[in-house]
Design a protein around this motif. Sequence first.
Motif, mmCIF file in Angstrom:
data_model
loop_
_atom_site.group_PDB
_atom_site.id
_atom_site.type_symbol
_atom_site.label_atom_id
_atom_site.label_comp_id
_atom_site.label_asym_id
_atom_site.label_seq_id
_atom_site.Cartn_x
_atom_site.Cartn_y
_atom_site.Cartn_z
ATOM 1 N N SER A 184 34.323 61.933 -21.635
ATOM 2 C CA SER A 184 34.584 61.549 -23.027
ATOM 3 C C SER A 184 34.306 60.064 -23.222
ATOM 4 O O SER A 184 33.734 59.655 -24.238
ATOM 5 N N MET A 196 36.689 65.400 -17.397
ATOM 6 C CA MET A 196 36.655 65.469 -18.857
ATOM 7 C C MET A 196 36.961 64.105 -19.465
ATOM 8 O O MET A 196 36.291 63.667 -20.402
ATOM 9 N N LYS A 207 30.460 59.410 -22.996
ATOM 10 C CA LYS A 207 29.730 59.890 -24.168
ATOM 11 C C LYS A 207 29.606 58.794 -25.230
ATOM 12 O O LYS A 207 28.609 58.723 -25.944
ATOM 13 N N SER A 263 23.208 68.994 -24.106
ATOM 14 C CA SER A 263 24.180 69.431 -25.098
ATOM 15 C C SER A 263 25.407 68.523 -25.111
ATOM 16 O O SER A 263 26.114 68.407 -24.112
ATOM 17 N N LEU A 294 21.071 71.938 -18.107
ATOM 18 C CA LEU A 294 21.832 70.795 -18.620
ATOM 19 C C LEU A 294 20.901 69.637 -18.966
ATOM 20 O O LEU A 294 21.045 68.988 -20.000
ATOM 21 N N LEU A 330 18.591 64.132 -31.060
ATOM 22 C CA LEU A 330 19.067 63.470 -29.849
ATOM 23 C C LEU A 330 19.690 62.113 -30.183
ATOM 24 O O LEU A 330 19.530 61.147 -29.437
ATOM 25 N N GLU A 367 18.664 70.741 -22.041
ATOM 26 C CA GLU A 367 19.319 70.971 -23.335
ATOM 27 C C GLU A 367 20.114 69.768 -23.833
ATOM 28 O O GLU A 367 20.325 69.616 -25.019
ATOM 29 N N ALA A 424 28.169 69.039 -26.642
ATOM 30 C CA ALA A 424 29.426 69.801 -26.671
ATOM 31 C C ALA A 424 29.911 70.169 -25.275
ATOM 32 O O ALA A 424 31.085 70.450 -25.079
ATOM 33 N N LEU A 425 29.013 70.167 -24.296
ATOM 34 C CA LEU A 425 29.404 70.641 -22.966
ATOM 35 C C LEU A 425 29.707 69.516 -21.988
ATOM 36 O O LEU A 425 29.949 69.767 -20.806
ATOM 37 N N GLN A 446 32.416 69.354 -18.659
ATOM 38 C CA GLN A 446 32.714 70.656 -18.069
ATOM 39 C C GLN A 446 32.403 70.645 -16.577
ATOM 40 O O GLN A 446 31.446 70.011 -16.136
#
Lengths: 439, 439
Positions: B387, B383, B390, B429, B424, B63, B427, B431-432, B435
């Motif tokens: 980005s 998106m 993140k 994640s 969500l 993580l 997990e 990569a997701l 979305q």
Amino acid sequence: MEGDICDPDRAAYPRIFPPREAGESDHQPFERCVNFPVSVVLPAAGTGERTGLQTPKQFCSFLGRPLISYTIQAFERVSWIQSIVVVVLKENMALMTDIIQRFQHRKVRVVPGGSTRHRSICSGVLALGELEGEESHAAVQPKVVIIHDAVRPFVEADFLYKIAMAAKEQGAAGAIRPLVSTVIATTSEGYLDHSLDRAKYRASEMPQGFTYDVIYQAYQRCTESDFDFGTECLHLALQYCGVSAKLIEGPPTLWKVTYKRDLAAAESIIKETLSRSACVVTGASAQAVTLAGTLQKAARTWDMELNVIPDLKGDNGSYLLTEWNFILVSGSLPCLSEVEAILTDFKAANRAPLHPFVIVWVHLSSSDELSISRTMAEQVAIMDLASAAKLQNIFLYGIQIHQSKDAEHWERSVLRVTEITSALIRERSPALVGQLLQA
Amino acid sequence: MEGDICDPDRAAYPRIFPPREAGESDHQPFERCVNFPVSVVLPAAGTGERTGLQTPKQFCSFLGRPLISYTIQAFERVSWIQSIVVVVLKENMALMTDIIQRFQHRKVRVVPGGSTRHRSICSGVLALGELEGEESHAAVQPKVVIIHDAVRPFVEADFLYKIAMAAKEQGAAGAIRPLVSTVIATTSEGYLDHSLDRAKYRASEMPQGFTYDVIYQAYQRCTESDFDFGTECLHLALQYCGVSAKLIEGPPTLWKVTYKRDLAAAESIIKETLSRSACVVTGASAQAVTLAGTLQKAARTWDMELNVIPDLKGDNGSYLLTEWNFILVSGSLPCLSEVEAILTDFKAANRAPLHPFVIVWVHLSSSDELSISRTMAEQVAIMDLASAAKLQNIFLYGIQIHQSKDAEHWERSVLRVTEITSALIRERSPALVGQLLQA
């Protein structure tokens, strides 16, 4: 788990999922065979009391399958093991029988167990002795009995071979591991008395092997107190048969699932093993072939081997029997019929549902208005298809990649396809099936 | 991990993430305090040789954070612990200093370690002795030194209290656990000699505590051979100071991350702990409030507590300091500005980035054509937003739920929102992110 975690276990699990399925008795390549009958007793009558689990841990599931089925699979894929007796509590007989049917185990018999570990193992040994008369077509009385824990699913064929050979030669053999902590003796008041010299001691682990005669005699001769309070079969063989077991250092893969966190660890090992390769099906589209090539290159950096093929016809059909992950790449005129076709192929292959299959449908799309409303229709269609596939343990996901003449934009999109595909395959999330993700 | 796995560890990790952040020194509710200075030595100079890891495991991440930072956090949140000395290899000094800065650890000093475990611990103890002169504003020489492994991140305040108190009283104290395997003595030829009576022995674990004088004297008096080959501090205290340590049975949470699979186990514990609650922000829309209520009910069945609030203003702003998961529910006129606003709030809160935050943006949408092209625009916008977020360790995902007058269809969609949201959050994640998923 991040990319910067390196992987000591990896080399240790090379044969968890050999190309052949569990239950097939063909010899593995390089598998060493014993030339005498060997059977297995798996005591699984524990109630999980010690760990406070409500469900005994051998029946806890991950990736849709109970732990004990993974352990059974570890033995079933060894060609020279003729039969496996699983000993469970009387009240779990039906549950266990159901597990055997659902996951198509073929070498297994279930017998009711006793109230302690030794009583359960003894029931299993006695059941093996009865095999000859009762089911003479299936198996003969074994020369060697391997005893293993239902909660150590990662035992490997090579090590079983060593145990079986040593057991035949010495009468008894057992796995040992170095001690992980210092062992200390305590005073009755709870103070340190002395610590043991780690070098002189080992942890006794499973599997253990015995000639049938030794383990049978040991249980015939041992006391009620042994049955009630003992836990170590090697000790019984020594005390009652004068057989000093050969001790063999085992690999770290012999570890025992004890706590809930160990189930997560086991799940992570299975997921990783399942994610080592995928089959990329491109069809005839040149664009799809190019994209598949790019994916293939990227996959090497995330430790996944991609096999690119045009279709699943002819020899390529064998992937349906060996591969757990499929990536379908569609050209600019995507059509869900390709996905439907592969689902039909899966059904026809009739493979044992040991793990969830993953199908990632990647399709190239143009960005015009027509495509936009098609996207909405596709979203509905793929969700319906995925809901149906999920019932067969197939997890279907979609990724849409938009064509772009801007090279930088295109590269970013391709990178995202690889990241998303990798994550979908590694995580195998049931909640996200049917989603059409954007790259 | 499936819903049918019950959870023995759960009760064991109640205070991993108390409402207060690591590093804040306010007393925890019910925290028992010692009234003498206590400091900690964390030897972290191991090279991971034994497990074959390339990166020493204390520096392996999950993580987004290295294991050792989790362990440091476990001590930093205990108010009565005044300072922590981490001992690392000289070549890892810069790496460790960077970790301390990135995750805003405040009680930590890094010192270079020796070539063996005892030499490293000794360096840490000596460094604590120097504290008084060098940084008199920060800490005084501790009365008690707690020694712990960098790779046991789940140690709890309560147990540290017991160790510290017993160490002060007896001079030395250490954690013990029941033996998990039978311990056996082997002959020099590799055969079973005898097995030990499990009841009389225990595994010596960490943490251990010593008065400063005892541990200091023990290292002053011990031999080069002890420094080179010994591993057990309790043994040194007994042999060189005549102090027989008080042994205290510790909880299973004291386990040690040893193999890669243990990192997966640790990750699963952190993920589960992070997923116990979420904050649902509804705005003023009546539809959103209704949907939030339905989510709240559903969340109980997946063991997550949802707090529904209209906004993050006033007192509700405190959620920004305590909660790791946010669900934004938007009415039928969705607008990404709500998401932008919460991202700004996050930035202003300036919280230590100990874990990735999750924001799930759920929005109700009508199914007309206008909405379809808006969806495409939204997909691009979310998106881009995701980005950027993140980079601040905020994972943003979207879920679109389409309004329907068909009650059955609507129910199915709501169920899917709950499943996807739960997945969500659990997990996390990377990569997701970005979305826009369909419910």
